[in-house]
Design a protein around this motif. Sequence first.
Motif, PDB file in Angstrom:
ATOM      1  N   GLY A 277       0.796  -1.219   0.000  1.00 53.61           N
ATOM      2  CA  GLY A 277       0.000   0.000   0.000  1.00 53.61           C
ATOM      3  C   GLY A 277       0.828   1.268   0.000  1.00 53.61           C
ATOM      4  N   GLN A 278       0.167   2.372  -0.366  1.00 54.53           N
ATOM      5  CA  GLN A 278       0.831   3.670  -0.417  1.00 54.53           C
ATOM      6  C   GLN A 278       0.538   4.508   0.825  1.00 54.53           C
ATOM      7  N   TYR A 279      -0.746   4.685   1.134  1.00 59.26           N
ATOM      8  CA  TYR A 279      -1.132   5.509   2.286  1.00 59.26           C
ATOM      9  C   TYR A 279      -1.765   4.693   3.412  1.00 59.26           C
ATOM     10  N   PHE A 280      -2.550   3.705   3.026  1.00 61.74           N
ATOM     11  CA  PHE A 280      -3.352   2.976   4.004  1.00 61.74           C
ATOM     12  C   PHE A 280      -3.067   1.472   3.923  1.00 61.74           C
ATOM     13  N   THR A 281      -3.498   0.775   4.971  1.00 64.88           N
ATOM     14  CA  THR A 281      -3.304  -0.677   5.012  1.00 64.88           C
ATOM     15  C   THR A 281      -4.517  -1.429   4.468  1.00 64.88           C
ATOM     16  N   LEU A 282      -5.557  -0.704   4.043  1.00 69.49           N
ATOM     17  CA  LEU A 282      -6.819  -1.319   3.629  1.00 69.49           C
ATOM     18  C   LEU A 282      -6.622  -2.398   2.578  1.00 69.49           C
ATOM     19  N   TRP A 283      -5.967  -2.062   1.477  1.00 70.61           N
ATOM     20  CA  TRP A 283      -5.868  -3.009   0.376  1.00 70.61           C
ATOM     21  C   TRP A 283      -4.940  -4.173   0.704  1.00 70.61           C
ATOM     22  N   ASP A 284      -3.941  -3.939   1.536  1.00 68.42           N
ATOM     23  CA  ASP A 284      -3.101  -5.057   1.972  1.00 68.42           C
ATOM     24  C   ASP A 284      -3.911  -6.047   2.796  1.00 68.42           C
ATOM     25  N   ARG A 285      -4.828  -5.542   3.605  1.00 68.17           N
ATOM     26  CA  ARG A 285      -5.679  -6.439   4.399  1.00 68.17           C
ATOM     27  C   ARG A 285      -6.643  -7.192   3.481  1.00 68.17           C
ATOM     28  N   ILE A 286      -7.223  -6.489   2.509  1.00 64.16           N
ATOM     29  CA  ILE A 286      -8.131  -7.141   1.566  1.00 64.16           C
ATOM     30  C   ILE A 286      -7.387  -8.171   0.721  1.00 64.16           C
ATOM     31  N   GLY A 287      -6.183  -7.799   0.271  1.00 67.71           N
ATOM     32  CA  GLY A 287      -5.416  -8.667  -0.619  1.00 67.71           C
ATOM     33  C   GLY A 287      -4.586  -9.714   0.090  1.00 67.71           C
ATOM     34  N   GLY A 288      -4.634  -9.762   1.420  1.00 66.67           N
ATOM     35  CA  GLY A 288      -3.893 -10.781   2.154  1.00 66.67           C
ATOM     36  C   GLY A 288      -2.395 -10.560   2.190  1.00 66.67           C
ATOM     37  N   SER A 289      -1.949  -9.329   1.972  1.00 69.63           N
ATOM     38  CA  SER A 289      -0.510  -9.049   1.955  1.00 69.63           C
ATOM     39  C   SER A 289      -0.068  -8.187   3.131  1.00 69.63           C
ATOM     40  N   TYR A 290      -0.972  -7.993   4.100  1.00 68.09           N
ATOM     41  CA  TYR A 290      -0.613  -7.145   5.241  1.00 68.09           C
ATOM     42  C   TYR A 290       0.323  -7.890   6.183  1.00 68.09           C
ATOM     43  N   ARG A 291       1.336  -7.179   6.649  1.00 65.24           N
ATOM     44  CA  ARG A 291       2.247  -7.718   7.664  1.00 65.24           C
ATOM     45  C   ARG A 291       2.389  -6.661   8.760  1.00 65.24           C
ATOM     46  N   ASN A 292       2.177  -7.058   9.978  1.00 64.13           N
ATOM     47  CA  ASN A 292       2.373  -6.138  11.094  1.00 64.13           C
ATOM     48  C   ASN A 292       3.844  -5.742  11.136  1.00 64.13           C
TER      49      ASN A 292
END
Length: 339
Positions: A277-292
């Motif tokens: 993501g660029q500004y927010f974590t929204l799409w990483d959470r939707i796309g399953g690519s979010y890492r704390n």
Amino acid sequence: MQPTVIFSDNRLPQDCRRRNISPHREAYSDMDLVLNVANHYVLTPYVYPSSWPEDGALRQIISLLVVTNLGAAVLYLGLGWLSYHFIFDHNLMKHPQFLKIIVGPQNQVQREIKYAMTSLPIISIPTVALFFLEVRGYSKLYDHVEESPMGWPFVLLSMISFLLFTDGCIYWIHRFLHHKSIYKHFHKPHHVWKIPTPFASHAFHPLDGFLQGLPYHIYPFLFPLHKVLYLALYIFVNIWTVSIHDGDYRVPGPLQEVVNGAAHHTDHHLFFDVNYGQYFTLWDRIGGSYRNPSVLEGKGPLDCIRRLTAEGKISANGANANGHTNGHANVSGTKSKEE
């Protein structure tokens, strides 16, 4: 609708005659703000011959190339310098994956600047084509708040929608650039900087840089946007791009789950396929690519440096125990898919 006022040559307003502007002034009411300022104070009185009208297509293209390249260089070098000297934690340069010596006298910072300053003029060519269309009135940019669909509320709403629209687009473009058939050709140069400095912010392959910047230029062709707000957002985008590479991992507690800051983006550089993501974590959470962020778990780059220093594996100046200062090895204990 007010009729377009047409003057005969001898009745043109004095300023129009002096600056050689077309009498059909309203046809070019979308003239870019920055270009207008450049014309008024520099280009018309000191650069171009008086016979060359400001609204001539060739002159506009040349002017946009000059203004765009100068503006990009000033923003990149100026913001990068301020961030590097006043925000960036120079202890990060002790990290084993910070490239201290690469070729001859060049260190990572010098190479980041060289790569960016080589790419920016190439990126400017297709960018200027889009700016030219804006200047010629093909976008939905407008000059006055009264021209917006709902006045001031719409101006504020468009700021939010700009950020949400570009964040979503950049997420998918960025993720596409990580596809195995694309990555090594275009996006890999930006991932050379495992521990980035603010100067890595614009150090992209030209096609990579243009594609990730494209949503910013597409937006005003799809949605109405105030010109001054567009200029302000353009500057903000550059500030933000530098900030997520500046090594300042602080984010206010309530926003850590929402804002994609330097802590999140540093993990993207280290672990390759997370936090696009660029500004927010929204799409990483939707796309399953979010890492704390590893920083928030006590496993960030500075934690690694402290641990390795305590273990005697690196010295106070960042050199490895064997005396080498060329950092390439992943000593964090985790390998990225890229590696």
